[in-house]
Design a protein around this motif. Sequence first.
Motif: not given
Length: 169
Positions: A71-83, A85-91
């Motif tokens: 699966p291809r994924c796109v990072v939506l948000a990243c708040d190191p070192p806490r959280s 989030r990404w979009r996971w393209d699946h089927g």
Amino acid sequence: SNAGWDEPLGRIGWAGDRATVEFRRRYATDAADLWQAVTDPDRLARWFAPVTGHTTPGGEFTLHFDDADAPRCVVLACDPPRSFRWRWDHGGSRLGVGVAVQADGEGAVLTVRHSLLDPPSAGGLAAGWHAHLLGLRAHLDGREPGDWWASFGSIRAAYEAALAPGPST
């Protein structure tokens, strides 16, 4: 083997006709180490899947599972070192995945939330996360992760049953 039953089932919720599964697991490591284990490609490859691409905000990455699913994924948000989030393209579906890490006394807690699951694939995806999180526990404990397919197989029916009622109307 009861490899899949070492941890409680993830919590399942519904939003319309889409399912969400959420896991909350406590690990005997500090938050910085847990964050690295769930974001560093070298460590992800040991318990989850090899990752290629960029895991920075706006970046795209691909997960390379051993059944040839990539699966291809796109990072939506990243708040190191806490959280993270990404979009996971699946089927043909665009699913949402979020992970959060927080310190908890001498350990750390990981929350994984996979949302927008369509009912036919939700049980398998939930069982997959369950099995991967068993692998993460082994990795953090300095052990080789067990047989992912055995864990997945032993727990999948429980997730299918938990999802069987479907969305409440």
